[in-house]
Design a protein around this motif. Structure first.
Motif, mmCIF file in Angstrom:
data_model
loop_
_atom_site.group_PDB
_atom_site.id
_atom_site.type_symbol
_atom_site.label_atom_id
_atom_site.label_comp_id
_atom_site.label_asym_id
_atom_site.label_seq_id
_atom_site.Cartn_x
_atom_site.Cartn_y
_atom_site.Cartn_z
ATOM 1 N N ASP A 61 0.817 -1.223 0.000
ATOM 2 C CA ASP A 61 0.000 0.000 0.000
ATOM 3 C C ASP A 61 0.845 1.266 0.000
ATOM 4 O OD1 ASP A 61 1.021 -0.036 2.552
ATOM 5 O OD2 ASP A 61 -0.914 -0.246 3.569
ATOM 6 N N GLY A 62 2.169 1.101 -0.024
ATOM 7 C CA GLY A 62 3.043 2.259 -0.101
ATOM 8 C C GLY A 62 3.278 2.979 1.210
ATOM 9 N N LYS A 63 2.648 2.533 2.292
ATOM 10 C CA LYS A 63 2.802 3.208 3.583
ATOM 11 C C LYS A 63 4.174 2.892 4.173
ATOM 12 C CE LYS A 63 -2.072 3.445 4.906
ATOM 13 N NZ LYS A 63 -3.080 3.067 5.946
ATOM 14 N N GLN A 64 4.794 3.922 4.738
ATOM 15 C CA GLN A 64 6.077 3.745 5.403
ATOM 16 C C GLN A 64 5.835 3.650 6.906
ATOM 17 O OE1 GLN A 64 7.894 7.308 3.327
ATOM 18 N NE2 GLN A 64 9.615 5.894 3.138
ATOM 19 N N LEU A 65 5.958 2.448 7.417
ATOM 20 C CA LEU A 65 5.695 2.265 8.845
ATOM 21 C C LEU A 65 6.442 1.065 9.403
ATOM 22 C CD1 LEU A 65 3.540 -0.284 9.006
ATOM 23 C CD2 LEU A 65 1.896 1.481 8.442
ATOM 24 N N ILE A 66 6.610 1.096 10.695
ATOM 25 C CA ILE A 66 7.111 -0.049 11.449
ATOM 26 C C ILE A 66 5.889 -0.848 11.888
ATOM 27 C CG2 ILE A 66 8.279 -0.784 13.562
ATOM 28 C CD1 ILE A 66 9.939 1.795 13.387
ATOM 29 N N GLY A 67 5.828 -2.110 11.465
ATOM 30 C CA GLY A 67 4.714 -2.957 11.840
ATOM 31 C C GLY A 67 5.013 -3.728 13.115
ATOM 32 N N PRO A 68 4.113 -4.612 13.524
ATOM 33 C CA PRO A 68 4.297 -5.363 14.775
ATOM 34 C C PRO A 68 5.616 -6.117 14.859
ATOM 35 C CG PRO A 68 2.045 -5.570 14.028
ATOM 36 C CD PRO A 68 2.777 -4.853 12.935
ATOM 37 N N PHE A 101 8.384 -3.641 15.353
ATOM 38 C CA PHE A 101 8.331 -3.043 16.684
ATOM 39 C C PHE A 101 8.897 -3.998 17.724
ATOM 40 C CE2 PHE A 101 6.176 -1.948 20.695
ATOM 41 C CZ PHE A 101 6.657 -0.653 20.834
ATOM 42 N N VAL A 102 8.631 -5.280 17.564
ATOM 43 C CA VAL A 102 9.213 -6.272 18.475
ATOM 44 C C VAL A 102 10.735 -6.249 18.360
ATOM 45 C CG1 VAL A 102 9.455 -8.739 18.952
ATOM 46 C CG2 VAL A 102 7.189 -7.771 18.562
ATOM 47 N N ARG A 103 11.246 -6.148 17.135
ATOM 48 C CA ARG A 103 12.696 -6.090 16.952
ATOM 49 C C ARG A 103 13.289 -4.844 17.601
ATOM 50 N NH1 ARG A 103 11.533 -6.922 11.599
ATOM 51 N NH2 ARG A 103 12.649 -5.011 10.993
ATOM 52 N N LEU A 104 12.575 -3.726 17.512
ATOM 53 C CA LEU A 104 13.031 -2.496 18.158
ATOM 54 C C LEU A 104 13.071 -2.680 19.670
ATOM 55 C CD1 LEU A 104 13.807 0.511 18.169
ATOM 56 C CD2 LEU A 104 11.357 1.066 18.040
ATOM 57 N N LEU A 164 5.738 3.255 22.457
ATOM 58 C CA LEU A 164 4.727 3.554 21.440
ATOM 59 C C LEU A 164 4.192 4.962 21.607
ATOM 60 C CD1 LEU A 164 2.579 0.291 21.274
ATOM 61 C CD2 LEU A 164 3.868 1.296 19.384
ATOM 62 N N TRP A 165 3.859 5.302 22.826
ATOM 63 C CA TRP A 165 3.305 6.628 23.117
ATOM 64 C C TRP A 165 4.308 7.729 22.793
ATOM 65 C CZ3 TRP A 165 4.526 9.800 27.604
ATOM 66 C CH2 TRP A 165 3.693 10.912 27.749
ATOM 67 N N LYS A 166 5.560 7.534 23.188
ATOM 68 C CA LYS A 166 6.585 8.542 22.926
ATOM 69 C C LYS A 166 6.869 8.696 21.429
ATOM 70 C CE LYS A 166 8.769 10.748 25.214
ATOM 71 N NZ LYS A 166 8.518 12.170 25.595
ATOM 72 N N LEU A 167 6.619 7.651 20.653
ATOM 73 C CA LEU A 167 6.835 7.727 19.208
ATOM 74 C C LEU A 167 5.583 8.164 18.453
ATOM 75 C CD1 LEU A 167 9.041 4.538 18.645
ATOM 76 C CD2 LEU A 167 9.777 6.942 18.616
ATOM 77 N N GLY A 168 4.554 8.543 19.201
ATOM 78 C CA GLY A 168 3.344 9.064 18.573
ATOM 79 C C GLY A 168 2.524 8.021 17.848
ATOM 80 N N GLY A 197 1.668 -1.471 18.299
ATOM 81 C CA GLY A 197 2.712 -2.109 17.530
ATOM 82 C C GLY A 197 2.990 -1.499 16.170
ATOM 83 N N THR A 198 2.463 -0.316 15.900
ATOM 84 C CA THR A 198 2.630 0.299 14.588
ATOM 85 C C THR A 198 3.082 1.748 14.733
ATOM 86 O OG1 THR A 198 0.877 -1.086 13.652
ATOM 87 C CG2 THR A 198 1.486 0.880 12.411
ATOM 88 N N VAL A 199 4.177 2.102 14.057
ATOM 89 C CA VAL A 199 4.708 3.461 14.119
ATOM 90 C C VAL A 199 4.918 3.967 12.697
ATOM 91 C CG1 VAL A 199 6.549 4.969 14.967
ATOM 92 C CG2 VAL A 199 5.918 2.920 16.271
ATOM 93 N N GLU A 200 4.300 5.077 12.354
ATOM 94 C CA GLU A 200 4.445 5.643 11.024
ATOM 95 C C GLU A 200 5.704 6.507 10.956
ATOM 96 O OE1 GLU A 200 0.884 7.747 10.140
ATOM 97 O OE2 GLU A 200 -0.385 5.962 10.199
ATOM 98 N N LEU A 201 6.273 6.598 9.751
ATOM 99 C CA LEU A 201 7.499 7.367 9.564
ATOM 100 C C LEU A 201 7.320 8.820 9.977
ATOM 101 C CD1 LEU A 201 10.393 7.791 8.575
ATOM 102 C CD2 LEU A 201 9.482 8.039 6.237
ATOM 103 N N GLU A 202 6.191 9.410 9.638
ATOM 104 C CA GLU A 202 5.958 10.821 9.962
ATOM 105 C C GLU A 202 6.031 11.071 11.466
ATOM 106 O OE1 GLU A 202 2.538 14.329 9.419
ATOM 107 O OE2 GLU A 202 2.235 12.327 8.558
ATOM 108 N N SER A 203 5.365 10.216 12.251
ATOM 109 C CA SER A 203 5.384 10.404 13.703
ATOM 110 C C SER A 203 6.759 10.064 14.273
ATOM 111 C CB SER A 203 4.291 9.565 14.378
ATOM 112 O OG SER A 203 4.535 8.177 14.239
ATOM 113 N N TRP A 204 7.416 9.047 13.714
ATOM 114 C CA TRP A 204 8.783 8.713 14.141
ATOM 115 C C TRP A 204 9.692 9.920 13.983
ATOM 116 C CZ3 TRP A 204 11.757 4.375 15.752
ATOM 117 C CH2 TRP A 204 13.130 4.490 15.566
#
Length: 218
Positions: free
Chosen positions: A21-28, A31-34, A51-55, A60-67
């Motif tokens: 889908d072209g979305k740039q994100l960290i998936g579950p 996130f476990v690896r992080l 998760l909260w601090k990364l917006g 388990g999902t972090v988008e590039l923009e919020s990162w």
């Protein structure tokens, strides 16, 4: 000073690259690896604070923009610095909630946890709440008693609403161990009236742990 390209390169170490889908994100999985890189147990408080601090908007999902936005705001450039920043917040949140000076931040975190853990019907399962509440409140006496109350309800209560979840935190700052000051005439959810009645019928075998008046969230 870190650049946008270096932040994106850091992000890419955990990014889900198999999306169509072209979305740039960290998936579950990423996130476990992080969390593993930060030496965080997935059963602990730290992953939720991270998760909260990364917006993050979802569990388990972090988008590039919020990162990009949040790591810049924290002033961190690598895993070691990120871990240090998160650990400081975790330590603050483990201070007695009644004395926490940074309560507004904790309240935002507490409310976000509901959004992470809610089910598809926009409620949180009681079984999930019973596990999460002691973890995110450092076993604060009211939440521990509320968990006992939930267990006593058995199968007749299976979910909690967002309003009930949010107001439970307000309740924790409004009453003492004997529920002094609580009134059914006030605009609390009816669930809390039931909790109040249960507390009166089932007093704690011992008083809640004493509050360390030297403890503060700074």
């Amino acid at each position: 000073m870190a650049t946008q390209s270096s932040r994106e390169a850091w992000f890419s170490q955990y990014q889900d690259l198999d999306r169509d889908d072209g979305k740039q994100l960290i998936g579950p999985d990423g996130f476990v690896r992080l969390c593993e890189a930060l030496k965080y147990s997935m059963d602990g408080l730290e992953p939720l604070v991270l998760l909260w601090k990364l917006g993050a908007k979802e569990l388990g999902t972090v988008e590039l923009e919020s990162w990009d936005r949040e790591v810049r705001a924290m002033g961190v450039t690598d895993n070691a610095a990120l871990k240090s920043a998160v650990d400081v917040v975790v330590d603050k949140f483990k201070t007695d909630l009644a004395l926490c000076k940074d309560f507004a931040a904790y309240k935002d975190f507490y409310r976000q946890v509901f959004l992470y853990l809610r089910s598809q019907n926009q409620r949180i399962l009681v079984e999930t709440a019973k596990t999460a509440l002691p973890l995110i409140t450092n076993q604060h006496w009211l939440f521990m008693r509320f968990v006992e109350f939930l267990e006593a309800q058995g199968p007749k209560m299976t979910t909690m609403t967002r309003d009930q979840w949010n107001l439970l935190l307000d309740l924790s700052r409004s009453v003492d161990a004997k529920f002094s000051g609580y009134s059914k005439e006030e605009a609390w959810p009816s669930l809390f009236d039931d909790f109040y009645d249960w507390i009166r019928e089932h007093p704690a075998p011992s008083p809640p742990r004493s509050i360390d008046v030297t403890a503060r969230c700074k």
